[in-house]
Motif scaffolding. Sequence first.
Motif, PDB file in Angstrom:
ATOM      1  N   TRP A  45       6.997   6.646  86.222  1.00 43.78           N
ATOM      2  CA  TRP A  45       7.947   5.963  85.937  1.00 43.78           C
ATOM      3  C   TRP A  45       7.157   5.004  85.222  1.00 43.78           C
ATOM      4  O   TRP A  45       7.023   4.261  84.361  1.00 43.78           O
ATOM      5  CB  TRP A  45       9.188   5.802  85.743  1.00 43.78           C
ATOM      6  CG  TRP A  45      10.142   4.701  85.271  1.00 43.78           C
ATOM      7  CD1 TRP A  45      10.616   3.599  85.469  1.00 43.78           C
ATOM      8  CD2 TRP A  45      10.895   5.425  83.949  1.00 43.78           C
ATOM      9  NE1 TRP A  45      11.221   2.587  83.959  1.00 43.78           N
ATOM     10  CE2 TRP A  45      11.306   4.071  82.923  1.00 43.78           C
ATOM     11  CE3 TRP A  45      10.505   6.528  83.675  1.00 43.78           C
ATOM     12  CZ2 TRP A  45      12.531   4.783  82.202  1.00 43.78           C
ATOM     13  CZ3 TRP A  45      11.756   6.711  82.280  1.00 43.78           C
ATOM     14  CH2 TRP A  45      12.804   5.529  81.870  1.00 43.78           C
ATOM     15  N   GLU A  46       6.741   4.139  85.777  1.00 44.28           N
ATOM     16  CA  GLU A  46       5.424   3.484  85.473  1.00 44.28           C
ATOM     17  C   GLU A  46       4.509   3.375  85.289  1.00 44.28           C
ATOM     18  O   GLU A  46       3.827   4.894  84.927  1.00 44.28           O
ATOM     19  CB  GLU A  46       5.254   1.846  85.872  1.00 44.28           C
ATOM     20  CG  GLU A  46       6.953   1.392  86.415  1.00 44.28           C
ATOM     21  CD  GLU A  46       7.358   0.763  85.611  1.00 44.28           C
ATOM     22  OE1 GLU A  46       6.601  -0.060  84.346  1.00 44.28           O
ATOM     23  OE2 GLU A  46       8.565   0.332  85.605  1.00 44.28           O
ATOM     24  N   ARG A  52       7.828   6.947  80.297  1.00 41.67           N
ATOM     25  CA  ARG A  52       9.315   5.772  79.563  1.00 41.67           C
ATOM     26  C   ARG A  52       8.690   5.516  78.928  1.00 41.67           C
ATOM     27  O   ARG A  52      10.092   4.879  78.291  1.00 41.67           O
ATOM     28  CB  ARG A  52       8.176   4.578  81.287  1.00 41.67           C
ATOM     29  CG  ARG A  52       9.055   3.249  80.159  1.00 41.67           C
ATOM     30  CD  ARG A  52       8.355   2.596  81.938  1.00 41.67           C
ATOM     31  NE  ARG A  52       7.387   1.786  81.813  1.00 41.67           N
ATOM     32  CZ  ARG A  52       6.598   1.437  80.521  1.00 41.67           C
ATOM     33  NH1 ARG A  52       7.463   0.807  79.589  1.00 41.67           N
ATOM     34  NH2 ARG A  52       5.036   1.458  80.496  1.00 41.67           N
ATOM     35  N   THR A  56      12.215   4.898  76.329  1.00 43.32           N
ATOM     36  CA  THR A  56      12.101   3.326  75.919  1.00 43.32           C
ATOM     37  C   THR A  56      12.362   3.030  74.869  1.00 43.32           C
ATOM     38  O   THR A  56      13.217   2.322  73.985  1.00 43.32           O
ATOM     39  CB  THR A  56      11.406   2.231  76.718  1.00 43.32           C
ATOM     40  OG1 THR A  56      10.616   2.563  76.858  1.00 43.32           O
ATOM     41  CG2 THR A  56      12.172   2.559  78.116  1.00 43.32           C
TER      42      THR A  56
END
Length: 254
Positions: A45-46, A52, A56
Amino acid sequence: MTQVVAAARLRALRPVERVAHLVGALLMLSGVVHFGVFLADDGPWEGPVSWRKPTTFGLSFGLTLITVAWVTRFLVMSPRPRAWLLGVFTADCVLEVAGITVQAWRRVPSHFNTSTPASRAIATALALGGAVLVVVLVSFAVIALRGRVRGPSDLRLALRAGWGLLLLTLVTGVAMVAKGSILYRTQSPQIAYETAGSLKPVHGVALHAILVLPLLAVVLRALGRPEPLRYRAVRLATWLYILATVIAAVISLT
């Protein structure tokens, strides 16, 4: 009845506003789809290469575009300049999300990445698009902060506070891009990707004040609350939002 009211409100929008709402909804849908891709892909996710970022960015840019299309209706300005600014902002939101998304599917970093001609072109487009975003949003913010806002006192307060906090969002965004670009050139890409986003907490919190505070004023008015009560509620919410932003800034800096 709800569908009839929604359709009537949609017809009441100017063409550029309808386009902005539609594009904003599609950008948010893109964010949701990429979150599904993240769940199916089981990747990180990071990090500079992850699902991500399209998630986002799609959600945030889509929501911000719809919000700006709505709140600029309360600004006292000529319809044509507003339509041009809103049209440019809509196209720029598409550019930013598209660049991030393309790089995510290519499995390469989006920001600061100049390792290949294609990545260099996308990074340059994202940087130029970011500059255009700043110009457009600052133009709207200056109009709002100069008091050229229509509506009751509580809504005017909410809009001025929201646009003021949005300026903080722009400052932190520019600072992160500048920091990352310098670190990418002078130290290493890894350090740039690991440290450039240090202001993301305050950036994210301040960004959506332009939606939360005016929405509170509109909802209280729809509930039939008197204007003095609405004003006190919006003033309290503004101070609480500023406090939350300060806390996010402390987290970002420490």
